[in-house]
Design a protein around this motif. Sequence first.
Motif, PDB file in Angstrom:
ATOM      1  N   SER A 363       0.776  -1.232   0.000  1.00  0.00           N
ATOM      2  CA  SER A 363       0.000   0.000   0.000  1.00  0.00           C
ATOM      3  C   SER A 363       0.813   1.290   0.000  1.00  0.00           C
ATOM      4  O   SER A 363       0.308   2.311  -0.488  1.00  0.00           O
ATOM      5  CB  SER A 363      -0.966   0.012   1.193  1.00  0.00           C
ATOM      6  N   PRO A 364       2.052   1.338   0.518  1.00  0.00           N
ATOM      7  CA  PRO A 364       2.818   2.587   0.376  1.00  0.00           C
ATOM      8  C   PRO A 364       2.978   3.038  -1.070  1.00  0.00           C
ATOM      9  O   PRO A 364       3.215   4.224  -1.329  1.00  0.00           O
ATOM     10  CB  PRO A 364       4.169   2.240   1.008  1.00  0.00           C
ATOM     11  N   LEU A 365       2.829   2.116  -2.022  1.00  0.00           N
ATOM     12  CA  LEU A 365       2.944   2.489  -3.431  1.00  0.00           C
ATOM     13  C   LEU A 365       1.774   3.356  -3.896  1.00  0.00           C
ATOM     14  O   LEU A 365       1.823   3.907  -5.000  1.00  0.00           O
ATOM     15  CB  LEU A 365       3.044   1.239  -4.302  1.00  0.00           C
ATOM     16  N   TRP A 366       0.717   3.499  -3.090  1.00  0.00           N
ATOM     17  CA  TRP A 366      -0.337   4.441  -3.433  1.00  0.00           C
ATOM     18  C   TRP A 366       0.225   5.843  -3.615  1.00  0.00           C
ATOM     19  O   TRP A 366      -0.347   6.662  -4.345  1.00  0.00           O
ATOM     20  CB  TRP A 366      -1.435   4.454  -2.366  1.00  0.00           C
ATOM     21  N   GLY A 367       1.337   6.121  -2.939  1.00  0.00           N
ATOM     22  CA  GLY A 367       1.953   7.431  -3.089  1.00  0.00           C
ATOM     23  C   GLY A 367       2.328   7.739  -4.524  1.00  0.00           C
ATOM     24  O   GLY A 367       2.251   8.897  -4.964  1.00  0.00           O
ATOM     25  N   ALA A 368       2.724   6.709  -5.291  1.00  0.00           N
ATOM     26  CA  ALA A 368       3.098   6.924  -6.694  1.00  0.00           C
ATOM     27  C   ALA A 368       1.890   7.354  -7.516  1.00  0.00           C
ATOM     28  O   ALA A 368       2.024   8.137  -8.468  1.00  0.00           O
ATOM     29  CB  ALA A 368       3.709   5.652  -7.273  1.00  0.00           C
ATOM     30  N   PHE A 369       0.697   6.867  -7.165  1.00  0.00           N
ATOM     31  CA  PHE A 369      -0.508   7.261  -7.885  1.00  0.00           C
ATOM     32  C   PHE A 369      -0.937   8.685  -7.550  1.00  0.00           C
ATOM     33  O   PHE A 369      -1.696   9.303  -8.293  1.00  0.00           O
ATOM     34  CB  PHE A 369      -1.650   6.295  -7.556  1.00  0.00           C
ATOM     35  N   ALA A 370      -0.454   9.190  -6.411  1.00  0.00           N
ATOM     36  CA  ALA A 370      -0.837  10.534  -5.992  1.00  0.00           C
ATOM     37  C   ALA A 370       0.134  11.604  -6.481  1.00  0.00           C
ATOM     38  O   ALA A 370      -0.171  12.793  -6.355  1.00  0.00           O
ATOM     39  CB  ALA A 370      -0.930  10.587  -4.463  1.00  0.00           C
ATOM     40  N   VAL A 371       1.276  11.221  -7.022  1.00  0.00           N
ATOM     41  CA  VAL A 371       2.290  12.192  -7.436  1.00  0.00           C
ATOM     42  C   VAL A 371       1.794  13.124  -8.537  1.00  0.00           C
ATOM     43  O   VAL A 371       1.973  14.341  -8.455  1.00  0.00           O
ATOM     44  CB  VAL A 371       3.590  11.474  -7.846  1.00  0.00           C
ATOM     45  N   PRO A 372       1.156  12.612  -9.615  1.00  0.00           N
ATOM     46  CA  PRO A 372       0.657  13.542 -10.648  1.00  0.00           C
ATOM     47  C   PRO A 372      -0.294  14.564 -10.043  1.00  0.00           C
ATOM     48  O   PRO A 372      -1.206  14.217  -9.287  1.00  0.00           O
ATOM     49  CB  PRO A 372      -0.070  12.611 -11.628  1.00  0.00           C
ATOM     50  N   ARG A 373      -0.115  15.830 -10.382  1.00  0.00           N
ATOM     51  CA  ARG A 373      -0.879  16.898  -9.756  1.00  0.00           C
ATOM     52  C   ARG A 373      -2.244  17.123 -10.393  1.00  0.00           C
ATOM     53  O   ARG A 373      -3.037  17.931  -9.914  1.00  0.00           O
ATOM     54  CB  ARG A 373      -0.075  18.197  -9.788  1.00  0.00           C
ATOM     55  N   SER A 374      -2.537  16.448 -11.471  1.00  0.00           N
ATOM     56  CA  SER A 374      -3.808  16.626 -12.156  1.00  0.00           C
ATOM     57  C   SER A 374      -4.966  16.197 -11.251  1.00  0.00           C
ATOM     58  O   SER A 374      -5.019  15.055 -10.780  1.00  0.00           O
ATOM     59  CB  SER A 374      -3.829  15.802 -13.451  1.00  0.00           C
ATOM     60  N   ARG A 375      -5.908  17.121 -11.033  1.00  0.00           N
ATOM     61  CA  ARG A 375      -7.080  16.784 -10.222  1.00  0.00           C
ATOM     62  C   ARG A 375      -7.935  15.721 -10.906  1.00  0.00           C
ATOM     63  O   ARG A 375      -8.500  14.841 -10.254  1.00  0.00           O
ATOM     64  CB  ARG A 375      -7.906  18.036  -9.963  1.00  0.00           C
ATOM     65  N   VAL A 376      -8.019  15.789 -12.225  1.00  0.00           N
ATOM     66  CA  VAL A 376      -8.785  14.781 -12.967  1.00  0.00           C
ATOM     67  C   VAL A 376      -8.194  13.398 -12.739  1.00  0.00           C
ATOM     68  O   VAL A 376      -8.918  12.416 -12.527  1.00  0.00           O
ATOM     69  CB  VAL A 376      -8.815  15.126 -14.466  1.00  0.00           C
ATOM     70  N   TRP A 377      -6.857  13.306 -12.804  1.00  0.00           N
ATOM     71  CA  TRP A 377      -6.192  12.024 -12.574  1.00  0.00           C
ATOM     72  C   TRP A 377      -6.495  11.506 -11.167  1.00  0.00           C
ATOM     73  O   TRP A 377      -6.868  10.348 -10.986  1.00  0.00           O
ATOM     74  CB  TRP A 377      -4.688  12.170 -12.768  1.00  0.00           C
ATOM     75  N   ARG A 378      -6.342  12.357 -10.161  1.00  0.00           N
ATOM     76  CA  ARG A 378      -6.520  11.914  -8.782  1.00  0.00           C
ATOM     77  C   ARG A 378      -7.960  11.495  -8.512  1.00  0.00           C
ATOM     78  O   ARG A 378      -8.202  10.474  -7.846  1.00  0.00           O
ATOM     79  CB  ARG A 378      -6.078  13.028  -7.827  1.00  0.00           C
ATOM     80  N   ILE A 379      -8.913  12.253  -9.033  1.00  0.00           N
ATOM     81  CA  ILE A 379     -10.310  11.868  -8.853  1.00  0.00           C
ATOM     82  C   ILE A 379     -10.592  10.559  -9.592  1.00  0.00           C
ATOM     83  O   ILE A 379     -11.318   9.686  -9.092  1.00  0.00           O
ATOM     84  CB  ILE A 379     -11.244  12.991  -9.334  1.00  0.00           C
ATOM     85  N   GLY A 380      -9.981  10.402 -10.771  1.00  0.00           N
ATOM     86  CA  GLY A 380     -10.151   9.168 -11.522  1.00  0.00           C
ATOM     87  C   GLY A 380      -9.625   7.963 -10.763  1.00  0.00           C
ATOM     88  O   GLY A 380     -10.255   6.889 -10.749  1.00  0.00           O
ATOM     89  N   VAL A 381      -8.460   8.111 -10.117  1.00  0.00           N
ATOM     90  CA  VAL A 381      -7.905   7.010  -9.318  1.00  0.00           C
ATOM     91  C   VAL A 381      -8.821   6.695  -8.151  1.00  0.00           C
ATOM     92  O   VAL A 381      -9.083   5.518  -7.836  1.00  0.00           O
ATOM     93  CB  VAL A 381      -6.494   7.372  -8.810  1.00  0.00           C
ATOM     94  N   LEU A 382      -9.352   7.726  -7.498  1.00  0.00           N
ATOM     95  CA  LEU A 382     -10.243   7.507  -6.362  1.00  0.00           C
ATOM     96  C   LEU A 382     -11.510   6.775  -6.804  1.00  0.00           C
ATOM     97  O   LEU A 382     -11.976   5.839  -6.130  1.00  0.00           O
ATOM     98  CB  LEU A 382     -10.605   8.843  -5.717  1.00  0.00           C
ATOM     99  N   VAL A 383     -12.066   7.170  -7.933  1.00  0.00           N
ATOM    100  CA  VAL A 383     -13.255   6.485  -8.452  1.00  0.00           C
ATOM    101  C   VAL A 383     -12.931   5.024  -8.771  1.00  0.00           C
ATOM    102  O   VAL A 383     -13.714   4.116  -8.467  1.00  0.00           O
ATOM    103  CB  VAL A 383     -13.792   7.208  -9.702  1.00  0.00           C
ATOM    104  N   ALA A 384     -11.771   4.796  -9.373  1.00  0.00           N
ATOM    105  CA  ALA A 384     -11.355   3.425  -9.676  1.00  0.00           C
ATOM    106  C   ALA A 384     -11.215   2.609  -8.394  1.00  0.00           C
ATOM    107  O   ALA A 384     -11.579   1.420  -8.359  1.00  0.00           O
ATOM    108  CB  ALA A 384     -10.045   3.431 -10.460  1.00  0.00           C
ATOM    109  N   CYS A 385     -10.707   3.222  -7.329  1.00  0.00           N
ATOM    110  CA  CYS A 385     -10.592   2.536  -6.035  1.00  0.00           C
ATOM    111  C   CYS A 385     -11.965   2.111  -5.533  1.00  0.00           C
ATOM    112  O   CYS A 385     -12.158   0.969  -5.080  1.00  0.00           O
ATOM    113  CB  CYS A 385      -9.930   3.456  -5.013  1.00  0.00           C
ATOM    114  N   LEU A 386     -12.932   3.011  -5.610  1.00  0.00           N
ATOM    115  CA  LEU A 386     -14.274   2.709  -5.111  1.00  0.00           C
ATOM    116  C   LEU A 386     -14.965   1.645  -5.958  1.00  0.00           C
ATOM    117  O   LEU A 386     -15.657   0.767  -5.426  1.00  0.00           O
ATOM    118  CB  LEU A 386     -15.099   3.985  -5.066  1.00  0.00           C
TER     119      LEU A 386
END
Length: 407
Positions: A363-386
């Motif tokens: 799970s510490p590798l979740w940090g790599a998914f958070a590095v890109p600053r794009s809000r669209v990317w981060r929201i997309g990852v969160l939706v994919a998680c759910l």
Amino acid sequence: MAGEQLTSSPVARPSAARTALRVAAIYIAARVVTTLFLFAATQLSGFTSRMGADARLGDTVVAWDGQWYWLVAVSGYPGQLPLTDSGQVAENAWAFLPIYPWLAQWVSVPFGMWQTGALIVSLTAGYGASVALYYLLRSRLDESATLWAVAFFASGPLAALFHVGYAEALNLFWLFCALLAVVRRRYLWLYALIPLMAFTRPGVLAFALFLALFGIWRWFTRSREPLRAPEIVHIIAAGLLAAVAGFAWQFIAGWATGTPDAYLATEMAWRRNWILGDATFTPFEPFLEGVSYWFETIWHLPLVLGYVLVGGGLLLIAAALIALPQVRRLGIEIRLWSASYLVYLLLVFFPQTSIFRLLVPLSPLWGAFAVPRSRVWRIGVLVACLVGQWWWIYNMYALGSTNLQVP
């Protein structure tokens, strides 16, 4: 090394209290969503489901392995290994380590139900793991990226583990604290955390390998960060402790039952759910046998294709840990831990549907998914998680009834 540890954020870090509140807000919101998912799963549970047609939310706590942890809490471990009609060792409690069920039993005393204690321990440990993950990643990432990584972790596909009677949440708390101790070079904490990990969940041998690789890395980078004798002693001593602790349960099970291979024989009882006949263990053999099982037996594909695809996937993972900028940003400790744990799984694990749960220590590798600053990317990852979380809960709890739907 010192330069690598600096965060790029010039803003002063929030206080510990403010951090705890921020993480709590993320964690509580994620737990509300997961509770709704689990409730929906109970409503969709049918006669063929593990929980039955009249399932209630509390049943999810003791479903699957939760039942075994409850059995450990109320009955302990058998003094004699149970046998099947064919004379083979049957599934039994020795496959489950004691700290989580005993802690849940102690917490449950005021409530009178082990399920309540298990739920409290899992929820509390999950929050503790989220806070520890924040501090583990904050040394490398800015505040925004760190909080997004915590959100991915708290809402991830396996987030239901924070609600059920499994030891994963508690083990993640110990693990993240241990990794944080290494990052901060506070090795004395490892002498307490390593035994706690060793008797909560299998896998502390991966931590022993991590410390060995970390010690080698520290030696070759000592010109950038001075390596003094006390640090060498601590790394070696903690690594040896992890190695000894990793085998301790096998000796305890053997001594208590009078059967030297009691633990391994018990683990093999579960593998017979997939592989008929006698199951034995040698390093790498379970993984190779699993590739054969899935590609030849289940999917009816050539075995060589399985080896090519799996081998190619492993090479891609290795390349990502070595070269991917988002992963390198997390620091050498997280990368070495991830590599060590994956090697451990290759050595001992028979790949089946529990592989998703077994990957949670990465799970510490979740940090790599958070590095890109794009809000669209981060929201997309969160939706994919759910989406992944609902898929897992639906399959493992609403439907879970076969070897292809085991958490």
